[in-house]
Structure formats: structure tokens, C-alpha cells
Motif scaffolding. Sequence first.
Motif, short mmCIF file in Angstrom:
data_model
loop_
_atom_site.label_atom_id
_atom_site.label_comp_id
_atom_site.label_asym_id
_atom_site.label_seq_id
_atom_site.Cartn_x
_atom_site.Cartn_y
_atom_site.Cartn_z
N ARG A 60 36.46 47.17 37.44
CA ARG A 60 37.09 48.13 38.08
C ARG A 60 38.26 47.82 39.03
O ARG A 60 37.92 46.70 39.85
CB ARG A 60 36.06 49.06 38.98
N THR A 61 39.16 48.60 39.27
CA THR A 61 40.27 48.18 39.83
C THR A 61 39.90 49.06 41.47
O THR A 61 39.10 49.85 41.39
CB THR A 61 41.63 48.56 39.36
N ALA A 62 40.99 48.44 42.23
CA ALA A 62 40.65 49.20 43.55
C ALA A 62 40.73 50.75 43.88
O ALA A 62 40.18 51.35 44.46
CB ALA A 62 41.70 48.67 44.78
N ASP A 63 41.44 51.39 42.68
CA ASP A 63 41.91 52.86 42.68
C ASP A 63 40.86 53.40 41.68
O ASP A 63 41.03 54.49 41.06
CB ASP A 63 43.28 53.16 42.56
N GLU A 64 39.85 52.66 41.27
CA GLU A 64 38.95 53.04 40.19
C GLU A 64 39.41 53.32 38.79
O GLU A 64 38.73 54.02 38.00
CB GLU A 64 38.38 54.35 40.41
N GLY A 65 40.62 52.42 38.41
CA GLY A 65 40.96 52.40 37.25
C GLY A 65 40.18 51.13 36.37
O GLY A 65 39.10 50.84 36.91
N ALA A 66 40.71 50.75 35.38
CA ALA A 66 40.00 49.61 34.54
C ALA A 66 41.12 48.39 34.62
O ALA A 66 42.23 48.56 34.42
CB ALA A 66 39.73 50.08 33.27
N SER A 67 40.27 46.84 34.37
CA SER A 67 41.17 46.05 34.28
C SER A 67 40.27 45.04 33.16
O SER A 67 38.83 45.17 33.13
CB SER A 67 40.94 45.34 35.58
N PHE A 68 41.08 44.70 32.38
CA PHE A 68 40.51 43.66 31.09
C PHE A 68 41.07 42.21 31.22
O PHE A 68 42.45 42.49 31.12
CB PHE A 68 40.67 44.39 29.82
N THR A 69 40.64 41.20 31.14
CA THR A 69 41.31 40.18 31.34
C THR A 69 40.94 39.31 29.92
O THR A 69 39.35 39.29 29.52
CB THR A 69 40.83 39.42 32.33
N SER A 70 41.68 38.70 29.12
CA SER A 70 41.56 37.92 28.21
C SER A 70 40.76 36.61 28.35
O SER A 70 40.68 36.13 29.37
CB SER A 70 42.72 37.60 27.13
N PRO A 71 39.96 36.15 27.03
CA PRO A 71 39.04 34.91 27.36
C PRO A 71 40.07 33.62 28.09
O PRO A 71 39.52 33.06 28.68
CB PRO A 71 38.46 34.83 26.19
N CYS A 72 41.26 33.73 27.47
CA CYS A 72 42.08 32.69 27.74
C CYS A 72 42.76 32.90 29.21
O CYS A 72 43.61 31.96 29.67
CB CYS A 72 42.99 32.28 26.74
#
Length: 264
Positions: free
Chosen positions: A36-48
Motif C-alpha cells: 500500500r502507498t502512503a495515500d492508500e493506493g497500490a504499489s506493485f514491484t517486479s521480481p527483478c
Amino acid sequence: MPTVPLLVRPLRLAGPGDQRLVTGPLAEAPGWRFARTADEGASFTSPCRTTVFTSSGPPETLGAWSVHGYTPSGAQPLWRAVFGPGTPAEITGAFTAVLVDGLRSGHRDYLLGGPHHLDCTPASVLADRGWQPDPGPKGFHDQVAPDGTALYRHRVGHQSDEAEIAGLVPPSWSMIAGDPQRPSWRADFTIGVPFYPLVHAALAFSSPEPVERALGSIPARHLPHVTARRAPAPASTWQPHARTPQGPAVPPAALPVLGGARRR
């Protein structure tokens, strides 16, 4: 009624739609990390750690996504794509799905000679669909939709990659819906963005196919420019339970689940 499902075209004016079209490929991709981001959004990070998708949380920013590409160490930004509030999820989702899939092969599957390579560019896709060239503002070349409600803008001339990624100078490519001076939504792409997801985003941006929306979810200022018809009712999958002479109801068998030389 605001919730009546409609089939709406063109897609680019249909409103933000279901954001699960964006989050689905990210949530299902092996090894991607969610936070979760600071403003309650979403964050997705690739394995690499070379690619990060981030959304904004408040309802007024529905459809807003930022995508950042980094060096393998994750330390140096290489490119940036920004889908502004109101961007239809089908357009962001088209970009997202092929980029996530392409990362698995180091992009090779979508490059020249790869099994998913498309021999076209955003400019050629739009030209084939009747988008007309226009000089645009000084330093830019535009292609305008046949109905005049959108344009694809290509910046000409060289500028610093670092300044572009930082947002200090205009991006290399933009998809703009509505009045360019007061767009309904826009998506911006810097130099270095992998070209194949940009092609897929352009295919969605110019798509003639209708998409489903509730009447109340279509932006009011777009209503004069869209065509819509009531969506057909879904086919019923209800089946009466079979009964044995002595026993209770027997549930029916499980049904199947039903469910698109480089020129710029």
C-alpha cells in the motif's frame, strides 16, 4: 438508471472502468510484490526490481497509474509512463499485461523475431484506423482521431532523458482525450519506454470496439460524443437440481467459466 449496463464506444471516452483490468495481471504475476502507498493506493514491484507500478488512492484519481522502469540494480530510473485520472482501465491494462508478460523473457518475446512481435508502431496503428496527421504545437507532431475527440502526440527533436523522466520537459509521446488544453485524461510516455506495450496501448486507445459501462460512470462531458446501447442480459447458467427418487437435490456439474522498419 445510473447502474444500467451499456455498451459504449469509443473506449477512450467511456470513463475509467474496472481497475481490476490493471491490477489483475500484476496480482497474478509470479514474484511481484504488492504494498500500500502512503495515500492508500497500490504499489506493485517486479521480481527483478526493474519495474514498479503505482496507483493513487483517492476516488477522484480513479484510473491514475505511474509506471517506472529502473536499471537492474533498481537505483537509476530509465523511463516513466503516467496514466492520468480518468484513463480507461482497458488502455492501461493493455500496456500492463504485455509489459508484465514481456519481463519474463527480458522483452525478447515481443521484440523482432519473438513469437509475440507486432510489425507496427503506435503511429502506423492509428494511421491504419483513419487518424489524420496534424502539425500540432511547435516541436510536436499530432495524429487526430476521426471524430476529433482525441490525439496522439509525438515530440520531435532531442532533449535530456533525465529531464524528461523528471518531468522537467514534455514527454516523448502522449495520448490525449478531449480538448488538448483541458484534456479529459492523458497518458504520457518518456523516451526509453519499451515500445511493444506502447503499441498495445495505442491499439486500445484507438479501438472501435464497445466496452461495458454503467450509465452513471460515463463522464458527463463525454455523453455528446459517445454511442451507447443497452448491454444484452447475460445468459442464464441456472440449472434445476436433479433429484434421486430417495435422496435430496444433487448439484449440477460445474459449469465452465466464461470470460485482444519502426515508425513513431
